[in-house]
Design a protein around this motif. Structure first.
Motif, PDB file in Angstrom:
ATOM      1  N   LYS A   2      39.581   1.708 -26.136  1.00  0.00           N
ATOM      2  CA  LYS A   2      39.865   2.788 -25.167  1.00  0.00           C
ATOM      3  C   LYS A   2      41.165   2.329 -24.526  1.00  0.00           C
ATOM      4  O   LYS A   2      41.214   1.879 -23.382  1.00  0.00           O
ATOM      5  N   SER A   3      42.213   2.395 -25.322  1.00  0.00           N
ATOM      6  CA  SER A   3      43.426   1.656 -24.975  1.00  0.00           C
ATOM      7  C   SER A   3      44.233   2.352 -23.892  1.00  0.00           C
ATOM      8  O   SER A   3      44.482   3.557 -23.964  1.00  0.00           O
TER       9      SER A   3
ATOM     10  N   THR B  23      33.325  17.628 -29.232  1.00  0.00           N
ATOM     11  CA  THR B  23      33.012  18.817 -28.439  1.00  0.00           C
ATOM     12  C   THR B  23      31.940  18.496 -27.409  1.00  0.00           C
ATOM     13  O   THR B  23      32.069  18.829 -26.228  1.00  0.00           O
ATOM     14  N   ARG B  24      30.910  17.799 -27.863  1.00  0.00           N
ATOM     15  CA  ARG B  24      29.797  17.503 -26.963  1.00  0.00           C
ATOM     16  C   ARG B  24      30.252  16.596 -25.808  1.00  0.00           C
ATOM     17  O   ARG B  24      29.960  16.866 -24.654  1.00  0.00           O
ATOM     18  N   MET B  25      31.018  15.568 -26.157  1.00  0.00           N
ATOM     19  CA  MET B  25      31.453  14.634 -25.101  1.00  0.00           C
ATOM     20  C   MET B  25      32.269  15.347 -24.036  1.00  0.00           C
ATOM     21  O   MET B  25      32.090  15.134 -22.845  1.00  0.00           O
ATOM     22  N   VAL B  26      33.157  16.234 -24.465  1.00  0.00           N
ATOM     23  CA  VAL B  26      34.009  16.933 -23.485  1.00  0.00           C
ATOM     24  C   VAL B  26      33.177  17.943 -22.697  1.00  0.00           C
ATOM     25  O   VAL B  26      33.306  18.058 -21.474  1.00  0.00           O
ATOM     26  N   GLU B  27      32.268  18.646 -23.374  1.00  0.00           N
ATOM     27  CA  GLU B  27      31.455  19.652 -22.678  1.00  0.00           C
ATOM     28  C   GLU B  27      30.509  19.019 -21.667  1.00  0.00           C
ATOM     29  O   GLU B  27      30.250  19.583 -20.609  1.00  0.00           O
TER      30      GLU B  27
ATOM     31  N   LYS C  90      32.040   8.643 -18.208  1.00  0.00           N
ATOM     32  CA  LYS C  90      31.826   8.357 -19.631  1.00  0.00           C
ATOM     33  C   LYS C  90      33.118   8.568 -20.431  1.00  0.00           C
ATOM     34  O   LYS C  90      33.455   7.782 -21.313  1.00  0.00           O
ATOM     35  N   LEU C  91      33.856   9.615 -20.065  1.00  0.00           N
ATOM     36  CA  LEU C  91      35.084   9.886 -20.823  1.00  0.00           C
ATOM     37  C   LEU C  91      36.138   8.807 -20.603  1.00  0.00           C
ATOM     38  O   LEU C  91      37.016   8.604 -21.442  1.00  0.00           O
ATOM     39  N   MET C  92      36.060   8.122 -19.453  1.00  0.00           N
ATOM     40  CA  MET C  92      37.013   7.032 -19.181  1.00  0.00           C
ATOM     41  C   MET C  92      36.634   5.764 -19.947  1.00  0.00           C
ATOM     42  O   MET C  92      37.477   4.944 -20.265  1.00  0.00           O
ATOM     43  N   GLN C  93      35.352   5.599 -20.188  1.00  0.00           N
ATOM     44  CA  GLN C  93      34.865   4.337 -20.750  1.00  0.00           C
ATOM     45  C   GLN C  93      34.615   4.397 -22.252  1.00  0.00           C
ATOM     46  O   GLN C  93      34.726   3.394 -22.931  1.00  0.00           O
ATOM     47  N   GLU C  94      34.231   5.581 -22.746  1.00  0.00           N
ATOM     48  CA  GLU C  94      33.815   5.617 -24.160  1.00  0.00           C
ATOM     49  C   GLU C  94      34.871   6.225 -25.058  1.00  0.00           C
ATOM     50  O   GLU C  94      35.604   7.123 -24.663  1.00  0.00           O
ATOM     51  N   GLU C  95      34.857   5.731 -26.282  1.00  0.00           N
ATOM     52  CA  GLU C  95      35.790   6.216 -27.281  1.00  0.00           C
ATOM     53  C   GLU C  95      35.413   7.653 -27.641  1.00  0.00           C
ATOM     54  O   GLU C  95      34.270   7.913 -27.999  1.00  0.00           O
ATOM     55  N   ILE C  96      36.372   8.583 -27.518  1.00  0.00           N
ATOM     56  CA  ILE C  96      36.078   9.973 -27.902  1.00  0.00           C
ATOM     57  C   ILE C  96      36.437  10.161 -29.373  1.00  0.00           C
ATOM     58  O   ILE C  96      35.791  10.884 -30.102  1.00  0.00           O
ATOM     59  N   PHE C  97      37.455   9.476 -29.797  1.00  0.00           N
ATOM     60  CA  PHE C  97      37.920   9.529 -31.190  1.00  0.00           C
ATOM     61  C   PHE C  97      38.285  10.946 -31.609  1.00  0.00           C
ATOM     62  O   PHE C  97      37.901  11.445 -32.649  1.00  0.00           O
ATOM     63  N   GLY C  98      39.059  11.578 -30.741  1.00  0.00           N
ATOM     64  CA  GLY C  98      39.563  12.914 -31.020  1.00  0.00           C
ATOM     65  C   GLY C  98      40.801  13.128 -30.166  1.00  0.00           C
ATOM     66  O   GLY C  98      41.217  12.237 -29.420  1.00  0.00           O
ATOM     67  N   PRO C  99      41.385  14.347 -30.234  1.00  0.00           N
ATOM     68  CA  PRO C  99      42.680  14.583 -29.560  1.00  0.00           C
ATOM     69  C   PRO C  99      42.532  14.806 -28.056  1.00  0.00           C
ATOM     70  O   PRO C  99      43.099  15.740 -27.500  1.00  0.00           O
ATOM     71  N   VAL C 100      41.744  13.975 -27.404  1.00  0.00           N
ATOM     72  CA  VAL C 100      41.428  14.170 -25.994  1.00  0.00           C
ATOM     73  C   VAL C 100      41.947  12.975 -25.189  1.00  0.00           C
ATOM     74  O   VAL C 100      41.506  11.845 -25.401  1.00  0.00           O
ATOM     75  N   LEU C 101      42.850  13.260 -24.274  1.00  0.00           N
ATOM     76  CA  LEU C 101      43.443  12.223 -23.435  1.00  0.00           C
ATOM     77  C   LEU C 101      42.802  12.288 -22.055  1.00  0.00           C
ATOM     78  O   LEU C 101      42.640  13.371 -21.502  1.00  0.00           O
ATOM     79  N   VAL C 102      42.432  11.144 -21.509  1.00  0.00           N
ATOM     80  CA  VAL C 102      41.952  11.127 -20.125  1.00  0.00           C
ATOM     81  C   VAL C 102      43.003  10.420 -19.283  1.00  0.00           C
ATOM     82  O   VAL C 102      43.726   9.552 -19.771  1.00  0.00           O
TER      83      VAL C 102
END
Ligand code: NAI
Length: 776
Positions: free
Chosen positions: A266-267, A348-352, A386-398
């Protein structure tokens, strides 16, 4: 449309790349693939479909390997290995031939990769394939130079290699090139979503003169991966999720199989207020929208300095709106398809599910169908989200903001991962001040996602261990020649409970630079070989280990001292030990019945060796074919828990302590269980030699009880064990918790007379590759 209108909109039409040749190759191969074993394709078995994620169209059928297939591949690899290992020049020629053939077929590989994975053809063509080619060229050179440059090292043997779907060909190259260069043979499994370029590579191997059995490719899902992990292989190299990495760590525990894990991240992508903001925005396109964010080292966590945050986010959103999402084979596309509907669902699920902050979706035209996700930015999250800590592995920037450089460092390190980081600042002093403080295996200064065959790549913490690329990466495929003698167990001595000396000889523990009573209040007798009671030592417990770790935390400054200073202290230890050599020799003699004088003498020499190394085990500047330089720096691995060998009670302790100290590590040593008194005497040497409190801690007690405590401890970075065989398995299995580094003997004997040098220094260090702008 008039030219004027074109200039106004800067709109441009599609520039599709033809899929014809790649599809023709699939047809030529019969559209149904078996495995590539012992130099030939097998007949297809039970198959699954390889699909194009951009369209959902089936590209080919691929075989799910059975246990029999995996066994056949391992057998072929085993048979081929000795001959392959013999001649470095012959290997160099084959690797060079592979590089040339990849070059000649580069467009075919790029198109097939894009079809199978969904990545933009521009990326496959300009990044994945050229980097894969470079890897084989570069490693042809290692094969050529290996014998002269690394004498005394030999190939591991047969390597099981498991790769993910995000860079199918490139990850294959990262695995196969070093393995082959070092004289290993391989059984590689591509990810089930993306098997096709690995099969095309197999086809290339036939043309490149790769001897039968040297490269074997088996296809299938995670179950096949497990079969490889459990097969009779000598090394496992894995790239993929941290969850599977942990399972592999557990499965290989105690087997003696070498292991490297390149896992998630989560670089952080840190933008300071003096950065060139436009460049930093452009960098983000490469950090998080490269390969649709499906990159282990993606700059997925934006940290931007407060003063410029608003302006930066505005620029960023404007840039996001200009990204083109769509047909991966269109040469003007920036963001292609997500690899599979399953991965799309996860994103999709992680972002939703996230209810915090604000979510901005790029205002872009999305394809009507296929597996696509829009470039997305989520701002205003808390560090724990969760979005700050976990890998989303998609085109989603936090994104988060920070005020000061030290807050940026704290936020950057607020993760269990440690794979990569990007730093953006026009002030090189600031960037180079922050780079060593960020816990990451790779740091890019004013750049991102740069890779090269010469530059080691890999993670710290739960991003895994081991490096790929450079001599450092090659080392993971080598081992010292002539290993293998079993360790003879040193049985604890027993005797009559009659004190030889009426004086109280109960030693204490040594924690934080002070002698400390054990928490549990129990002691153990120490017997000489003739059954004489020599003294008592404390039976350390869980609480004592925790105290020692706390003491090591208090001594964090040791890692920042200069090598020169550490050398002086090691020489001073040698001097003080030398002054009391007779006393220590007598103590060793009393415990083991022999060899005290020689053991003390060798211990003094060993201290000199690591005093010598303390300011000489340097990193390397890697010449990379990009504008810049990659510095492969050596950092201390951190806090080590070490179980000393039962034999050589003084020399064993010194042999582990000294390299750790020399490299800036802090270490807690558990003394030889049957013969701990040289260690407890050693406190006085430590006390008189200016060793700062907490750098070296010494415990006594049962190895069987203390080893699991150390292996479980989440705040220890490494555990070493030269104690009994049974402990090796336990330590490796339990280390999966925080993926701490382990170095265990698996019950093999160590010749302590000679055991010194690079292997010890390497275990005490971690490579950090810092890419800095340099030259024109
Ligand atoms: P994964 O870790 O399950 O798959 C990677 C490879 O490991 C594939 O070849 C797979 O077949 C194999 N594998 C799966 N289970 C195995 C087992 N028990 N033993 C041996 N091999 C096994 O990754 P997956 O499920 O495809 O993706 C899930 C998440 O993992 C992603 O969302 C992403 O966060 C992360 N990931 C990270 C990658 C990286 O480069 N660090 C690459 C791929 C995924």
């Amino acid at each position: 449309m008039t030219v004027k209108e074109i200039f106004e909109t800067m709109d441009y039409g599609p520039a599709p790349e033809s899929a014809a040749e790649a599809l023709a190759w699939l047809v030529d191969m019969g559209d149904r693939f078996g495995h590539f074993i012992d130099g030939a394709f097998t007949d297809p078995g039970e198959t699954f479909e390889a699909k194009n994620p951009a369209t959902g169209n089936v590209l080919a059928s691929v075989t799910q390997a059975t246990q029999k297939d995996v066994d056949a591949a391992v057998k072929a690899a085993r048979k081929a290995q000795p001959a392959w290992a013999k001649d470095g020049h012959a290997r160099a020629r084959v690797l060079y031939a592979i590089a040339r053939l990849l070059q000649k077929n580069s467009r075919l590989f790029a198109v097939l990769e894009s079809l199978d994975n969904g990545k933009p053809i521009r990326e496959a063509r300009d990044i994945d394939v050229p980097l894969a080619i470079r890897h084989f060229y570069h490693h042809a050179g290692y094969a050529q130079l290996l014998d002269s440059e690394r004498p005394g090292l030999v190939a591991q043997g047969v390597c099981g290699q498991i790769v993910p779907w995000n860079f199918p060909l490139l990850m294959l190259a990262w695995k196969i090139a070093p393995a082959l260069a070092a004289g290993n043979t391989v059984v590689l499994k591509p990810a089930e979503y993306t098997s096709l370029t690995a099969l095309l590579f197999a086809d290339i191997c036939r043309q490149a003169g790769v001897p039968k059995g040297v490269v074997n490719i088996v296809t299938g899902d995670g179950a096949v991966g497990e079969m490889i992990v459990n097969a009779e292989v000598d090394k496992i190299a894995f790239t993929g999720s941290t969850a599977v990495g942990r399972r592999i760590r557990e499965a290989t525990a105690g087997t003696g199989k070498a292991l490297t894990l390149e896992l998630g991240g989560k670089s952080p992508y840190i933008v300071f207020d003096d950065a060139d903001l436009d460049s930093a925005v452009e960098g983000l396109v490469d950090a998080i929208w490269f390969n649709g964010g499906q990159v282990c080292c993606a700059g997925s966590r934006l940290l931007v300095q407060e003063g410029v945050a608003e302006r930066f986010h505005e620029k960023l959103k404007a840039r996001m709106d200009k990204l083109r999402v769509g047909d991966p084979l269109d040469k003007s596309i920036d963001v292609g398809a997500i690899v599979d509907p399953v991965q799309l669902q996860t994103i999709t699920r992680m972002v939703e599910e996230n209810t915090e902050g604000e979510t901005y979706r790029a205002e872009v035209t999305m394809p009507a169908e296929g597996c696509f996700y829009p470039p997305t930015l989520v701002t205003g999250l808390s560090t724990a989200s969760k979005l700050m800590q976990e890998e989303i592995f998609g085109p989603v920037l936090v994104s988060m903001t920070f005020r000061t450089p030290s807050e940026a460092v704290a936020l950057a390190n607020d993760t269990r991962y440690g794979l990569a980081a990007s730093l953006w600042s026009e002030n090189l002093n600031l960037a180079l001040d922050v780079a060593p403080k960020v816990q990451a295996g790779v740091v890019w200064v004013n750049g991102t996602n740069m890779f090269d065959a010469a530059a080691p790549f890999g993670g710290m913490r739960e991003s895994g261990f081991g490096r790929e690329g450079g001599w450092e990466g090659l080392g993971a495929y080598l081992k010292p020649a002539g290993q293998g003698k079993r360790l003879k167990r040193v049985e604890p001595q027993t005797g009559e409970a009659v004190a030889a000396d009426p004086l109280d000889r109960t030693a204490k523990l040594y924690i934080g630079g002070k002698q400390a009573r054990p928490d549990g209040g129990y002691s153990m007798p120490v017997w000489g070989p003739k059954g004489t009671l020599l003294g008592q030592v404390p039976k350390g417990n869980r609480k004592d280990v925790r105290n020692a770790v706390e003491a090591m935390n208090g001594a964090a400054g040791w890692g920042r001292t200069s090598g020169h200073q550490r050398a002086q202290i090691l020489y001073y230890l040698a001097e003080n030990l030398s002054a009391r050599a007779g006393e220590f020799a007598a103590r060793v003699d009393a415990m083991t019945g022999k060899g005290g004088k020689a053991e003390v003498e060798t211990s003094i020499r060993r201290l000199f060796t690591y005093a010598a190394w303390a300011d000489k085990f340097d990193g390397e500047a890697k010449g990379v074919p990009l504008r810049g330089m990659a510095l492969a720096l050596k950092e201390p691995v951190g806090k080590i828990g070490a179980l000393c060998p039962d034999e050589s009670p003084l020399l064993g302790l010194v042999s582990l302590m000294a390299p750790a100290m020399a490299m800036g590590c802090r270490i807690t040593l558990v003394a030889s269980e049957p013969a701990p008194l040289a260690a407890t005497d050693f406190y006085q040497i430590l006390e008189t030699s200016d060793v700062p409190g907490g750098v070296v801690n010494i415990l006594t007690g049962s190895h069987e009880e203390l080893a699991p405590v150390m292996a479980d401890h989440l705040d220890l970075d490494a555990v070493w064990s030269f104690s009994g065989a049974e402990l090796s398995k336990e330590i490796e299995r339990r280390s999966a918790g925080n993926l701490k580094r382990t170095w265990v003997n698996n019950g093999l004997a160590t010749d302590w007379e000679r055991a010194e040098g690079r292997a010890f220094l390497e275990a005490a260090t971690e490579i950090k590759t810092v890419w800095v702008p340099y030259g024109e």
